[in-house]
Write a protein that holds these residues in place. Structure first.
Motif, PDB file in Angstrom:
ATOM      1  N   GLU A 122      -3.744   5.370   1.602  1.00 35.95           N
ATOM      2  CA  GLU A 122      -3.013   6.476   2.222  1.00 35.95           C
ATOM      3  C   GLU A 122      -3.422   6.667   3.685  1.00 35.95           C
ATOM      4  OE1 GLU A 122      -3.197  11.228   1.752  1.00 35.95           O
ATOM      5  OE2 GLU A 122      -2.812  10.112  -0.086  1.00 35.95           O
ATOM      6  N   HIS A 127       0.837  -1.202   0.000  1.00 34.19           N
ATOM      7  CA  HIS A 127       0.000   0.000   0.000  1.00 34.19           C
ATOM      8  C   HIS A 127       0.870   1.248   0.000  1.00 34.19           C
ATOM      9  CE1 HIS A 127      -3.784  -2.032   0.401  1.00 34.19           C
ATOM     10  NE2 HIS A 127      -3.354  -2.717   1.429  1.00 34.19           N
ATOM     11  N   TYR A 128       1.901   1.243   0.820  1.00 29.74           N
ATOM     12  CA  TYR A 128       2.766   2.414   0.953  1.00 29.74           C
ATOM     13  C   TYR A 128       3.499   2.723  -0.353  1.00 29.74           C
ATOM     14  CZ  TYR A 128       6.182   5.620   2.920  1.00 29.74           C
ATOM     15  OH  TYR A 128       6.947   6.725   3.186  1.00 29.74           O
ATOM     16  N   ARG A 157      -1.157   5.229   6.549  1.00 26.64           N
ATOM     17  CA  ARG A 157       0.120   5.861   6.919  1.00 26.64           C
ATOM     18  C   ARG A 157       0.060   6.445   8.320  1.00 26.64           C
ATOM     19  NH1 ARG A 157       1.880   8.780   1.260  1.00 26.64           N
ATOM     20  NH2 ARG A 157       2.095   6.836   0.114  1.00 26.64           N
ATOM     21  N   PRO A 175      -9.057   4.690   1.062  1.00 29.81           N
ATOM     22  CA  PRO A 175      -7.738   4.897   0.456  1.00 29.81           C
ATOM     23  C   PRO A 175      -6.601   4.341   1.327  1.00 29.81           C
ATOM     24  CG  PRO A 175      -8.654   6.986   1.209  1.00 29.81           C
ATOM     25  CD  PRO A 175      -9.707   5.954   1.405  1.00 29.81           C
ATOM     26  N   GLY A 224      -3.838   0.784  -4.157  1.00 29.15           N
ATOM     27  CA  GLY A 224      -4.362   2.119  -3.876  1.00 29.15           C
ATOM     28  C   GLY A 224      -5.485   2.154  -2.859  1.00 29.15           C
ATOM     29  N   GLY A 269       2.478   2.174  -3.241  1.00 25.26           N
ATOM     30  CA  GLY A 269       1.551   2.527  -4.306  1.00 25.26           C
ATOM     31  C   GLY A 269       1.120   1.372  -5.185  1.00 25.26           C
TER      32      GLY A 269
END
Length: 73
Positions: free
Chosen positions: A41, A18-19, A44, A39, A24, A21
């Motif tokens: 993101e 995921h980190y 994180r 998402p 997504g 990319g």
């Protein structure tokens, strides 16, 4: 602000995908059994050396847009 509680169990390797990319979005199950997509993101903010494991509250807007995520207990 609407929210939903999720049980998330992602390994370090899954979080890395995921980190970087390569993924997504995250697909998880809410505590009441609903399928939730958000998402990647967002992770994180909560990822640790071991990944993401535990119960989290996902907050979103009335339009369904991600706002925040926090660990519950």
């Amino acid at each position: 602000m609407p929210s939903i509680d999720l049980a998330i169990d992602l390994s370090r390797e899954a979080c890395l995908a995921h980190y970087e990319g390569r993924a997504g979005q995250v697909i998880a199950r809410s505590l009441d059994g609903r399928r939730v997509v958000f998402p990647a993101e967002a992770l994180r903010r909560v990822v640790t050396r071991d990944g993401v494991r535990g119960i989290y509250r996902l907050c979103f807007s009335d339009a369904g847009r991600f706002i925040s995520i926090q660990r519950l207990g």
